[in-house]
Design a protein around this motif. Structure first.
Motif, PDB file in Angstrom:
ATOM      1  N   LYS A  32      21.025   1.091 -19.287  1.00  0.00           N
ATOM      2  CA  LYS A  32      20.814  -0.151 -18.529  1.00  0.00           C
ATOM      3  C   LYS A  32      19.390  -0.215 -17.990  1.00  0.00           C
ATOM      4  O   LYS A  32      18.746  -1.275 -18.041  1.00  0.00           O
ATOM      5  CB  LYS A  32      21.812  -0.232 -17.370  1.00  0.00           C
ATOM      6  N   ARG A  58      25.136  -7.773 -15.008  1.00  0.00           N
ATOM      7  CA  ARG A  58      26.056  -6.767 -15.559  1.00  0.00           C
ATOM      8  C   ARG A  58      25.587  -6.438 -16.974  1.00  0.00           C
ATOM      9  O   ARG A  58      25.052  -7.288 -17.678  1.00  0.00           O
ATOM     10  CB  ARG A  58      27.489  -7.269 -15.591  1.00  0.00           C
ATOM     11  N   ASP A 175      29.280  -1.736 -17.798  1.00  0.00           N
ATOM     12  CA  ASP A 175      29.478  -1.604 -16.362  1.00  0.00           C
ATOM     13  C   ASP A 175      30.953  -1.800 -16.024  1.00  0.00           C
ATOM     14  O   ASP A 175      31.611  -2.692 -16.555  1.00  0.00           O
ATOM     15  CB  ASP A 175      28.667  -2.664 -15.609  1.00  0.00           C
ATOM     16  N   THR A 185      30.387   8.280 -14.414  1.00  0.00           N
ATOM     17  CA  THR A 185      29.346   7.715 -13.564  1.00  0.00           C
ATOM     18  C   THR A 185      28.012   8.316 -13.976  1.00  0.00           C
ATOM     19  O   THR A 185      27.891   9.533 -14.095  1.00  0.00           O
ATOM     20  CB  THR A 185      29.617   8.026 -12.083  1.00  0.00           C
ATOM     21  N   GLU A 189      21.270   3.070 -12.724  1.00  0.00           N
ATOM     22  CA  GLU A 189      21.179   1.742 -12.122  1.00  0.00           C
ATOM     23  C   GLU A 189      19.786   1.609 -11.521  1.00  0.00           C
ATOM     24  O   GLU A 189      19.495   2.181 -10.463  1.00  0.00           O
ATOM     25  CB  GLU A 189      22.243   1.576 -11.039  1.00  0.00           C
ATOM     26  N   TYR A 200      16.645   5.236  -8.920  1.00  0.00           N
ATOM     27  CA  TYR A 200      17.837   4.851  -9.678  1.00  0.00           C
ATOM     28  C   TYR A 200      19.068   5.151  -8.830  1.00  0.00           C
ATOM     29  O   TYR A 200      19.080   6.099  -8.048  1.00  0.00           O
ATOM     30  CB  TYR A 200      17.930   5.631 -10.995  1.00  0.00           C
ATOM     31  N   ARG A 203      25.792   4.621 -11.502  1.00  0.00           N
ATOM     32  CA  ARG A 203      26.379   3.447 -12.146  1.00  0.00           C
ATOM     33  C   ARG A 203      27.722   3.824 -12.790  1.00  0.00           C
ATOM     34  O   ARG A 203      27.749   4.643 -13.721  1.00  0.00           O
ATOM     35  CB  ARG A 203      25.398   2.942 -13.207  1.00  0.00           C
TER      36      ARG A 203
END
Length: 231
Positions: A32, A58, A175, A185, A189, A200, A203
């Motif tokens: 991402k 997203r 996500d 996880t 992000e 970061y 996420r």
């Protein structure tokens, strides 16, 4: 809801999430943080500027053609040639194709689509040495992110399809929604790309697969484990 779909294809891609120093690894799919960095470059957002308009998006990606991981061993010397610099190992995904999507405000997504067609800064797939092959944006589509990733046309090359089975399922990494069961996880992000204090957040993601896709040019899958045990 609207979804901006992206075709991420190139001879080489490299999506690092945690590697540092002499070993630069790649994830098996676009991150991402890497894709939002690509969108920020298209938009002309500098690393030191806030990512405000992108943080609410997203993200999800489908592995249409996973490619192969290859290693590049690099050596270097100082400018005067007297000293050897640290040896480095850089990993890439070769010949991979992904379908990625970001969902959010329709006006923002249309602006990102236009920016990808006329980017302010050069676009690359995870590393500067990996420019995309062909247009990146596949346009803005109505619907939910999960549905678009599940039903959009398979983007693999004809050669790859011929080596695949006649029925395939494609992996999706996206996500997690609030309250949804999480697969894992990851620290992916993005909060800030500022080199002075890059940040970061964690996420939560969900891993799933599409429904079966018929592949008329694929090879037959005759493997039946029950026959091996006399079933």
């Amino acid at each position: 809801m609207s979804v901006l779909l992206l075709r991420l294809a190139a001879p080489l891609q490299s999506w690092g999430a945690s590697s540092r120093f002499a070993h630069r690894n790649t994830e098996i799919a676009p991150t991402k943080s890497g894709v939002l960095g690509l969108l920020a470059a298209a938009r002309g957002i500098r690393r030191t500027e806030p990512l405000t308009e992108l943080l609410e998006l997203r993200f999800g990606v489908r592995l249409d053609q996973p490619g192969q991981i290859i290693r590049d061993f690099q050596t270097a010397r100082s400018l005067d040639g007297r000293d050897s610099m640290p040896l480095t190992y850089r990993y890439y995904l070769a010949d991979a194709i992904f379908l990625a999507g970001v969902s959010g405000d329709a006006e923002l997504l249309h602006g990102l689509h236009d920016a990808l067609r006329r980017p302010k800064f050069p676009l690359y797939l995870g590393r500067r040495s990996c420019p995309p092959a062909g247009p990146v944006s596949l346009g803005v589509h109505d619907g939910e992110l999960e549905d678009r990733l599940d039903t959009f046309d398979w983007l693999a090359t004809e050669q790859f399809k011929k080596k695949s089975y006649q029925s395939v399922r494609l992996e999706i990494i996206r996500d997690a929604r609030p309250g949804e069961r999480v697969s894992e996880t990851v620290l992916d992000e993005p909060v800030s790309f500022d080199p002075a204090h890059r940040q970061y957040a964690w996420r939560p993601v969900v891993r799933s697969h599409t429904d079966r896709i018929a592949n008329a040019v694929g090879v037959a899958d005759d493997h039946d484990p029950m026959t091996l045990v006399g079933g």
